[in-house]
Motif scaffolding. Structure first.
Motif, PDB file in Angstrom:
ATOM      1  N   LEU A  97     -48.666  10.817  62.585  1.00 30.27           N
ATOM      2  CA  LEU A  97     -49.198  11.843  63.506  1.00 30.27           C
ATOM      3  C   LEU A  97     -48.066  12.552  64.236  1.00 30.27           C
ATOM      4  O   LEU A  97     -48.077  13.785  64.384  1.00 30.27           O
ATOM      5  CB  LEU A  97     -50.154  11.179  64.505  1.00 30.27           C
ATOM      6  CG  LEU A  97     -50.866  12.112  65.489  1.00 30.27           C
ATOM      7  CD1 LEU A  97     -51.810  13.050  64.728  1.00 30.27           C
ATOM      8  CD2 LEU A  97     -51.625  11.316  66.521  1.00 30.27           C
ATOM      9  N   ALA A  98     -47.043  11.828  64.637  1.00 31.65           N
ATOM     10  CA  ALA A  98     -45.888  12.428  65.319  1.00 31.65           C
ATOM     11  C   ALA A  98     -45.127  13.347  64.373  1.00 31.65           C
ATOM     12  O   ALA A  98     -44.650  14.410  64.785  1.00 31.65           O
ATOM     13  CB  ALA A  98     -44.972  11.341  65.855  1.00 31.65           C
ATOM     14  N   LYS A  99     -45.032  12.976  63.083  1.00 28.97           N
ATOM     15  CA  LYS A  99     -44.360  13.838  62.101  1.00 28.97           C
ATOM     16  C   LYS A  99     -45.113  15.160  61.925  1.00 28.97           C
ATOM     17  O   LYS A  99     -44.508  16.221  61.790  1.00 28.97           O
ATOM     18  CB  LYS A  99     -44.243  13.127  60.760  1.00 28.97           C
ATOM     19  CG  LYS A  99     -43.154  12.116  60.679  1.00 28.97           C
ATOM     20  CD  LYS A  99     -43.102  11.507  59.271  1.00 28.97           C
ATOM     21  CE  LYS A  99     -42.152  10.344  59.209  1.00 28.97           C
ATOM     22  NZ  LYS A  99     -42.176   9.714  57.867  1.00 28.97           N
ATOM     23  N   LEU A 100     -46.446  15.071  61.916  1.00 25.46           N
ATOM     24  CA  LEU A 100     -47.253  16.277  61.768  1.00 25.46           C
ATOM     25  C   LEU A 100     -47.128  17.188  62.991  1.00 25.46           C
ATOM     26  O   LEU A 100     -47.015  18.406  62.857  1.00 25.46           O
ATOM     27  CB  LEU A 100     -48.718  15.921  61.566  1.00 25.46           C
ATOM     28  CG  LEU A 100     -49.118  15.334  60.211  1.00 25.46           C
ATOM     29  CD1 LEU A 100     -50.577  14.904  60.216  1.00 25.46           C
ATOM     30  CD2 LEU A 100     -48.897  16.376  59.123  1.00 25.46           C
ATOM     31  N   THR A 156     -47.833   2.880  62.064  1.00 29.14           N
ATOM     32  CA  THR A 156     -47.677   3.792  60.937  1.00 29.14           C
ATOM     33  C   THR A 156     -48.498   5.066  61.150  1.00 29.14           C
ATOM     34  O   THR A 156     -48.024   6.185  60.898  1.00 29.14           O
ATOM     35  CB  THR A 156     -48.113   3.108  59.629  1.00 29.14           C
ATOM     36  OG1 THR A 156     -47.377   1.900  59.481  1.00 29.14           O
ATOM     37  CG2 THR A 156     -47.872   3.993  58.420  1.00 29.14           C
ATOM     38  N   GLY A 157     -49.718   4.902  61.622  1.00 33.30           N
ATOM     39  CA  GLY A 157     -50.574   6.058  61.884  1.00 33.30           C
ATOM     40  C   GLY A 157     -49.994   6.979  62.936  1.00 33.30           C
ATOM     41  O   GLY A 157     -49.972   8.211  62.757  1.00 33.30           O
TER      42      GLY A 157
END
Length: 111
Positions: free
Chosen positions: A105-108, A100-101
């Motif tokens: 982080l990939a979305k950001l 999930t983390g």
């Protein structure tokens, strides 16, 4: 290896050729056997048992080994099972949290 009384283990087969041919290559042993008149067709080993006797011996050895196993009690088994299930749940939670983390982080980073 020590043998116990009633053991079904079979001793290792030894041969006089093995003692003489130690340290020789396979080709050199073959040549030595030919020179001694031992080459050609393989002869049957008169001590070898038939397939049914060998199969019976195999299963007797399996049973003898299973008798040596120390089986856990019901209480031990319950404890071991609970420990494994708790461990798996903890590892699943860690992997879920990391996944999930990294997804957030990939979305950001990539939008």
């Amino acid at each position: 290896m020590t043998e116990t009384v009633g053991s079904t283990a079979t001793p290792d087969r030894g041969s006089a050729e093995g003692e003489q041919g130690e340290g020789l290559s396979r080709r050199d042993r073959k040549r030595a056997n030919k020179a001694a008149g031992k080459g050609g067709k393989k002869q049957k080993d008169p001590n070898r048992k038939n397939v049914f006797a060998r199969t019976g011996l195999f299963y007797r050895q399996i049973i003898a080994e299973l008798r040596k196993v120390v089986w856990p009690s019901r209480n031990d088994l319950t404890t071991y099972t609970t420990t494994v299930i708790v461990f798996v749940l903890v590892i699943m939670a860690i992997v879920y949290g990391l996944d999930t983390g990294f997804a957030e982080l990939a979305k950001l980073v990539f939008g």
